[in-house]
Each structure stands twice: as structure tokens, then as C-alpha cells.
Design an enzyme around this catalytic site. Structure first.
Site, PDB file in Angstrom:
ATOM      1  N   TYR A 275       0.865  -1.175   0.000  1.00 55.75           N
ATOM      2  CA  TYR A 275       0.000   0.000   0.000  1.00 55.75           C
ATOM      3  C   TYR A 275       0.903   1.226   0.000  1.00 55.75           C
ATOM      4  CZ  TYR A 275      -3.111   3.686   1.520  1.00 55.75           C
ATOM      5  OH  TYR A 275      -3.818   4.856   1.582  1.00 55.75           O
TER       6      TYR A 275
ATOM      7  N   GLU B 136      -3.445   7.567  -3.891  1.00 54.70           N
ATOM      8  CA  GLU B 136      -3.388   6.249  -3.264  1.00 54.70           C
ATOM      9  C   GLU B 136      -3.150   5.164  -4.307  1.00 54.70           C
ATOM     10  OE1 GLU B 136      -6.057   4.740   0.290  1.00 54.70           O
ATOM     11  OE2 GLU B 136      -7.015   4.282  -1.620  1.00 54.70           O
TER      12      GLU B 136
END
Ligand code: GDP
Ligand code: MN
Length: 391
Positions: free
Chosen positions: A109, A199
């Protein structure tokens, strides 16, 4: 402002963050053509909607034959996709992204947001990629690593090392270099496009050692849209609620909520207080609507029309404290909206402030049917009583 994954990946590609080859399509005919240009098998077909959690909702399909690319595209296009982040009615898919499939070795991530408490951008990196980061943060916060950026210095290479060298096992030197380059580029995108969020989940290392952004999400700070003209062109209004779109057009601050009391208020603080008092009286607001201090008669008319078009609304509360917005302007705006639409639900009005007598007189002399409340508590009580009677 939100943009689609394919648009964010286009920005990534131009900013030196590698993404899989892919193309967006809006029909199965286009899908037939595109699967001949994009390398496969496998191919990945991804619904393009402004909501995450698509993997869990069946919006991401990994397929192995060209005909499956087309059937996957057909199964998504024109249908509502329900994911953990949409409501139960889902959101309609107008486009799908067809990409070459990737052999994933490791998933991470990587994201950047503003940390308000520190007043700095925060780079967030985690070994627990591909999962819902909110869950990782609450259950295993030790798996999430953060570096804050000093704005005058910008993103520094040592910060990239601080994050990447915590990985266990350590990736190859080549992959480490690519991960660090991706971080520097994410910061650059974040800064130059005035983002509130960038993101990548997952950011992967492929079996052949390449670092790739498999997903991409970019949110832009609305306050900067005046200088982000290129981004503004990416705005997809088909993703928005039609009533919210209408509100946006007339500069009204309107947000749809879950209840059945339509509320029209001036000032964000008063609007929030009004919602609290409605809840305290045992009812639920259907919307937040702040018409603002300087609302014109047209804005009032449109605001009231928006509430009237919301079929869930069982009672309406108008709570105006006339300051710059005069009560007579409000009254005329309400009457104008009422001319076009027959009001079938109880209307409760609480007016105070500038030109209040004149405003009340305009309403009283009209043939509009409404109840007057002297203060906010009484108004909320009346409105709650109306819906509880209806239910
Ligand atoms: P989201 O669920 O809306 O965040 O959509 P993502 O773009 O993150 O896709 C969901 C999941 O699909 C990812 O976490 C991956 O595990 C998987 N996925 C996406 N692209 C590929 C690919 O090219 N190959 C493989 N094997 N899996 C993929
Ligand atoms: Mn994702």
C-alpha cells in the site's frame, strides 16, 4: 473532486510511475478491438466508478481468453456495481478499463494525504497491500509506516529509504530503487495537482521484478480547482447525484443524507446545529443545505426546488437567520419555487433577522400552507411531529 482510475493512471504514466498497459472502453464492440491490442492472457477488466472496494464487489475481473474480456465488459457496462463503499443501490458503470494482467509477486500500500494535526503531507507505506487500509490501520497499526514531508524541503531520498528498508524480506536492489522512485513521483503528483489524496493499493512487484501501480486513486482539493484547469476537464458528472449536481450549478452547499426531513438553512454552522436539533427531536435530516449568506432569490428558489424534488422528504424545515440574506428575499424565493411545484408535505418556517416582518408578511399573504415556529427547538419539534404523524 474525484477522478477515475484510468485517468489517474494516465497521470501516473506521464509522471514516471509505471502502470500496466491498458485502455478504457464504453462498449463491448470497443472491448473486442482493445483486447487485440493489449497483451494477454491474462487480461484484467475493471469497472470505472468513483468508489473503491471494486474487487470485493465483483468489479475487477481477471480473464484468460479474448471472448471473456468481452463478456466481462458486457457484464459490467450499464449495470449497477455494489461495493462496500457504495450504497445498496450501487453505482452505474459507464466505462471499463481493460489492462494486461500482471503476475504479482508482492503487494504494498502506498498513499499520500495531508495530516492536519502536523500540517504536512504524510506518505503512508505498508507491507499489507491489496487489503482495506482502514482495517490494517485499526487491527495491525504496526504494519503501517509514515513519513511526514517538510514542505520547504520536499520529499527527501532518505525518507524513501526509511520506508522501504523496513520491508521484510528486503526486495531486490532494483525493486528498492523503483519503489523509492515511485514515492518521489507520488509526492510530485500530490504537490503539482493540489491533491487531497493519492493512493496506490496495491503497488506491486511483479514476478519479473518490476514495480507497477495496479490501482490508482487521485482526489483533488476542490479549493484548488480554479488553478487546476486540466484536471477540471476530467470531471465526470455522470458519477454524481443529480440533485447534488444541480446544487453545484447554483453554488449551493447540498449533501444528501439518509433521513426524511428536508432542511434549508443559511450558514454551515446553523445548518449543522439544525441537523443536530432535528435529531434531538427524534427525526432524521434528508439533506444538508446551506444556501449561504449572500443567497440570491434564484439560489433560494433552486435550493427549495431541490428539496421538493427529493421524493423521500416527508416534511420541510426552513430555518433562516437573516443577516446579509434578507428574510424578504428568502420568502420571495420560496414562493417562486412553490409556484412551479405543488408542495404536498408540511412546511415549517422559522425566520429571524433582517427584514423579518416583511418576510413573514410575504409568506402570510401568499396561499402557501405552512406552520410558523418562533425558535429552532420549536421548529424541530414541529417538524418531527409531522413526520412521526405521517409514519
Ligand atoms: P479496488 O478493489 O477497487 O481497490 O480495485 P483494485 O484495482 O485494487 O483491484 C482489486 C484487486 O484485483 C487487487 O488488489 C489485485 O489483487 C487484483 N488485481 C488487479 N489487477 C490485477 C492483475 O493484473 N493481476 C492479478 N493477478 N490481480 C490483479
Ligand atoms: Mn485498490
Amino acid at each position: 473532486m474525484k477522478i477515475h482510475e484510468y485517468q489517474a493512471k494516465d497521470i501516473f504514466g506521464k509522471s514516471g510511475i509505471p502502470v500496466p498497459n491498458g485502455q478504457v472502453v464504453a462498449s463491448s464492440d470497443e472491448a473486442t478491438k482493445v483486447c487485440q491490442i493489449i497483451n494477454g492472457p491474462p487480461w484484467v477488466v475493471k469497472a470505472q466508478v468513483h468508489a473503491g472496494g471494486r474487487g470485493k464487489g465483483g468489479g475487477v475481473k481477471v480473464v484468460h481468453y479474448p471472448y471473456e474480456v468481452v463478456t466481462a465488459a458486457e457484464s459490467l457496462l450499464g449495470k449497477a456495481l455494489v461495493t462496500p463503499q457504495t450504497g445498496s443501490e450501487g453505482v452505474k458503470v459507464h466505462q471499463v478499463l481493460i489492462e494486461e494482467g500482471v503476475d504479482i509477486d508482492r503487494e504494498f500500500y502506498l498513499g499520500m494525504v495531508i495530516n492536519r494535526a502536523k500540517a504536512r503531507p504524510a506518505m503512508i507505506f505498508s507491507q499489507a497491500g491489496g487489503m482495506t487500509i482502514e482495517e490494517v490501520a485499526s487491527q495491525t497499526p504496526e504494519l503501517i509506516w509514515t513519513e511526514y514531508v517538510e514542505p520547504t524541503a520536499g520529499w527527501m531520498p532518505h525518507q524513501g529509504r526509511n520506508l522501504v528498508y523496513r520491508l521484510d524480506p528486503l526486495p531486490s536492489p532494483g525493486a528498492i530503487r523503483q519503489l523509492m522512485a515511485a514515492m518521489a513521483s507520488i509526492y510530485k503528483v500530490f504537490r503539482t495537482l493540489d491533491c487531497s489524496l493519492v493512493e496506490v493499493n496495491p503497488l506491486v512487484i511483479t514476478a519479473s521484478g518490476r514495480v507497477l501501480a495496479l490501482d490508482a486513486k487521485i482526489n483533488i482539493d476542490d479549493n484548488s480547482l480554479f488553478r487546476q484547469k486540466e484536471i477540471l476537464r476530467l470531471d465526470d458528472s455522470s458519477e454524481k447525484d443529480p440533485l447534488e449536481l444541480m446544487a453545484e450549478k447554483y453554488n449551493l452547499n447540498y449533501i444528501r443524507l439518509g433521513g426524511n426531513i428536508g432542511a434549508m438553512v443559511n450558514g454551515a454552522g446553523l445548518a449543522m446545529a439544525t441537523m443536530d436539533v432535528i435529531k434531538l427531536a427524534g427525526a432524521e435530516p434528508a439533506n444538508f443545505l446551506d444556501v449561504g449568506g449572500g443567497a440570491s432569490e434564484e439560489m433560494i428558489t433552486k435550493g427549495f426546488e431541490i428539496i421538493l424534488q427529493d421524493k423521500r422528504v416527508k416534511a420541510i424545515l426552513i430555518n433562516i437567520f437573516g443577516g446579509i440574506l434578507r428574510c424578504d428575499v428568502l420568502a420571495r424565493g420560496v414562493l417562486k419555487a412553490a409556484e412551479n411545484v405543488h408542495i404536498e408535505v408540511p412546511l415549517i418556517v422559522r425566520l429571524e433577522g433582517t427584514n423579518v416582518e416583511e418576510g413573514r408578511k410575504i409568506l402570510e399573504e401568499s396561499n402557501l400552507d405552512f406552520l410558523v415556529a418562533r425558535d429552532l427547538a420549536e421548529a424541530a419539534g414541529l417538524v418531527a411531529k409531522q413526520v412521526n404523524k405521517v409514519d
